[in-house]
Design a protein around this motif. Structure first.
Motif, PDB file in Angstrom:
ATOM      1  N   TYR A   1       0.859  -1.145   0.044  1.00 44.44           N
ATOM      2  CA  TYR A   1       0.031   0.058  -0.229  1.00 44.44           C
ATOM      3  C   TYR A   1       1.000   1.274  -0.023  1.00 44.44           C
ATOM      4  N   VAL A   2       1.873   1.203   0.935  1.00 39.80           N
ATOM      5  CA  VAL A   2       2.661   2.357   0.992  1.00 39.80           C
ATOM      6  C   VAL A   2       3.548   2.721  -0.493  1.00 39.80           C
ATOM      7  N   ILE A   3       3.852   1.732  -0.919  1.00 44.53           N
ATOM      8  CA  ILE A   3       4.602   1.652  -2.374  1.00 44.53           C
ATOM      9  C   ILE A   3       3.544   2.304  -3.203  1.00 44.53           C
ATOM     10  N   ALA A   4       2.439   1.928  -3.391  1.00 43.97           N
ATOM     11  CA  ALA A   4       1.257   2.262  -4.393  1.00 43.97           C
ATOM     12  C   ALA A   4       1.057   3.655  -4.002  1.00 43.97           C
ATOM     13  N   HIS A   5       0.969   4.015  -2.836  1.00 44.58           N
ATOM     14  CA  HIS A   5       0.543   5.651  -2.426  1.00 44.58           C
ATOM     15  C   HIS A   5       1.908   6.445  -2.773  1.00 44.58           C
ATOM     16  N   GLU A   6       3.159   6.075  -2.615  1.00 47.85           N
ATOM     17  CA  GLU A   6       4.354   6.936  -3.024  1.00 47.85           C
ATOM     18  C   GLU A   6       4.376   6.938  -4.577  1.00 47.85           C
ATOM     19  N   TRP A   7       4.250   6.091  -5.140  1.00 50.96           N
ATOM     20  CA  TRP A   7       4.483   6.097  -6.436  1.00 50.96           C
ATOM     21  C   TRP A   7       3.088   6.959  -7.266  1.00 50.96           C
ATOM     22  N   ALA A   8       2.299   6.706  -6.417  1.00 56.92           N
ATOM     23  CA  ALA A   8       0.946   7.640  -7.238  1.00 56.92           C
ATOM     24  C   ALA A   8       1.271   9.135  -7.063  1.00 56.92           C
ATOM     25  N   HIS A   9       2.070   9.649  -6.003  1.00 60.59           N
ATOM     26  CA  HIS A   9       2.507  10.908  -6.224  1.00 60.59           C
ATOM     27  C   HIS A   9       3.151  11.123  -7.199  1.00 60.59           C
ATOM     28  N   LEU A  10       3.694  10.518  -8.003  1.00 64.20           N
ATOM     29  CA  LEU A  10       4.500  10.821  -9.355  1.00 64.20           C
ATOM     30  C   LEU A  10       3.381  11.143 -10.306  1.00 64.20           C
ATOM     31  N   VAL A  11       2.215  10.814 -10.183  1.00 64.21           N
ATOM     32  CA  VAL A  11       1.084  11.217 -11.067  1.00 64.21           C
ATOM     33  C   VAL A  11       0.390  12.528 -10.422  1.00 64.21           C
ATOM     34  N   HIS A  12       0.211  12.599  -9.075  1.00 64.70           N
ATOM     35  CA  HIS A  12      -0.529  13.704  -8.353  1.00 64.70           C
ATOM     36  C   HIS A  12       0.336  13.824  -7.209  1.00 64.70           C
ATOM     37  N   PHE A  13       1.012  15.177  -7.151  1.00 61.47           N
ATOM     38  CA  PHE A  13       1.877  15.597  -6.067  1.00 61.47           C
ATOM     39  C   PHE A  13       1.199  16.320  -4.984  1.00 61.47           C
ATOM     40  N   ASP A  14       0.024  15.630  -4.660  1.00 62.99           N
ATOM     41  CA  ASP A  14      -0.870  16.146  -3.592  1.00 62.99           C
ATOM     42  C   ASP A  14      -1.806  14.998  -2.908  1.00 62.99           C
ATOM     43  N   HIS A  15      -2.654  15.302  -1.997  1.00 67.40           N
ATOM     44  CA  HIS A  15      -3.598  14.317  -1.602  1.00 67.40           C
ATOM     45  C   HIS A  15      -5.029  14.662  -1.919  1.00 67.40           C
ATOM     46  N   SER A  16      -5.120  15.243  -3.254  1.00 64.30           N
ATOM     47  CA  SER A  16      -6.457  15.332  -3.843  1.00 64.30           C
ATOM     48  C   SER A  16      -7.286  14.360  -4.118  1.00 64.30           C
ATOM     49  N   LYS A  17      -8.447  14.370  -4.299  1.00 66.90           N
ATOM     50  CA  LYS A  17      -9.265  13.298  -4.979  1.00 66.90           C
ATOM     51  C   LYS A  17      -8.919  12.327  -5.870  1.00 66.90           C
ATOM     52  N   SER A  18      -8.252  13.356  -6.691  1.00 65.40           N
ATOM     53  CA  SER A  18      -7.564  12.585  -8.145  1.00 65.40           C
ATOM     54  C   SER A  18      -6.466  11.713  -7.489  1.00 65.40           C
ATOM     55  N   PHE A  19      -5.762  11.968  -6.531  1.00 64.16           N
ATOM     56  CA  PHE A  19      -4.670  11.373  -6.057  1.00 64.16           C
ATOM     57  C   PHE A  19      -5.143  10.061  -5.342  1.00 64.16           C
ATOM     58  N   TRP A  20      -6.140  10.277  -4.567  1.00 64.96           N
ATOM     59  CA  TRP A  20      -6.811   8.796  -4.005  1.00 64.96           C
ATOM     60  C   TRP A  20      -7.394   7.912  -4.854  1.00 64.96           C
ATOM     61  N   SER A  21      -8.082   8.461  -6.042  1.00 68.69           N
ATOM     62  CA  SER A  21      -8.746   7.899  -7.046  1.00 68.69           C
ATOM     63  C   SER A  21      -7.635   6.819  -7.627  1.00 68.69           C
ATOM     64  N   THR A  22      -6.486   7.555  -7.946  1.00 65.76           N
ATOM     65  CA  THR A  22      -5.270   7.043  -8.596  1.00 65.76           C
ATOM     66  C   THR A  22      -4.969   5.792  -7.724  1.00 65.76           C
ATOM     67  N   VAL A  23      -4.593   6.024  -6.482  1.00 64.66           N
ATOM     68  CA  VAL A  23      -3.971   4.922  -5.428  1.00 64.66           C
ATOM     69  C   VAL A  23      -5.076   3.782  -5.424  1.00 64.66           C
ATOM     70  N   GLU A  24      -6.170   4.038  -5.554  1.00 62.05           N
ATOM     71  CA  GLU A  24      -7.356   3.002  -5.513  1.00 62.05           C
ATOM     72  C   GLU A  24      -7.264   2.299  -6.560  1.00 62.05           C
TER      73      GLU A  24
END
Length: 218
Positions: free
Chosen positions: A169-192
């Motif tokens: 999960y933490v790996i997915a979370h941090e690599w998703a920051h390479l797509v969205h450098f924030d914790h926006s709804k778009s970021f969480w959608s990308t993680v999920e």
């Protein structure tokens, strides 16, 4: 549990941080000691409340170590010359004291963490169409991972003590920051989209993160 005062050259103001090991007061390097003492005195009640709220960790049974969500036997042997893992148990020289064991345990965990993270990151880079510029293994007190604006990702070595799904999960979370450098709804959608069990993993860390300590075995 204590209050640790840490001076930073670049810090401009004092701030408290609650960690699994107690409370840290991070301050500017040149802040006078009398001011530090006043801050601690003025926040004494707050500090006491926060320290009391930190979950206490029961020590491991003697000669066992955490690894990947389990506790495994540690065998001390006069015929063993280094810290090793055979897939079922850990081995170390019988004469080692606790600091020596702890240092060797962490070094081994860091090597394992880099290997596991690199392998799993390849999957998320393929799914997300991104690539980290660098992967680091740290031992942070307050973060499980971080992603810099330059694409360097750091993962906490203590996650090697958690179940594999939590590290994932933490790996997915941090690599998703390479797509969205924030914790926006778009970021969480990308993680999920690449890791569907986000709620479970976050809840596991909230409830059990304080137990992930590279520490004495007894």
């Amino acid at each position: 549990m204590t209050v640790t005062v840490i001076r930073h050259k670049r810090r401009k103001r004092a701030a408290f941080y609650v960690t699994t090991e107690g409370v840290e007061l991070r301050i500017p390097a040149r802040l006078p000691q009398r001011v530090v003492d006043a801050i601690l005195r003025d926040h004494a009640d707050w500090i006491e409340t926060r320290l009391a709220a930190i979950p206490q960790v029961s020590p491991l049974p003697e000669n066992r170590l955490f690894y990947r969500g389990d506790t495994l036997p540690l065998i001390r042997s006069s015929s063993t010359r280094s810290f090793t893992y055979d897939g079922e148990k850990f081995l170390c020289p019988g004469h080692w004291d606790e600091p020596t064991l702890r240092d060797a345990y962490e070094r081994w965990l860091r090597e394992e963490a880099l290997r596991h993270v690199t392998e799993r990151a390849a999957r998320y880079e393929r799914l997300l169409g991104v690539r980290a510029t660098n992967i680091r293994i740290g031992h942070q007190k307050t973060r499980w991972g971080s992603c810099s604006s330059t694409g360097t990702i750091s993962i906490n070595v203590r996650l090697m003590l958690a179940p594999p799904e939590v590290l994932d999960y933490v790996i997915a979370h941090e690599w998703a920051h390479l797509v969205h450098f924030d914790h926006s709804k778009s970021f969480w959608s990308t993680v999920e989209s690449v890791y569907p069990n986000v709620a479970w993993a976050k809840d596991w860390l909230r409830q059990n993160g304080h137990t992930l300590r590279i520490k004495k075995t007894n």
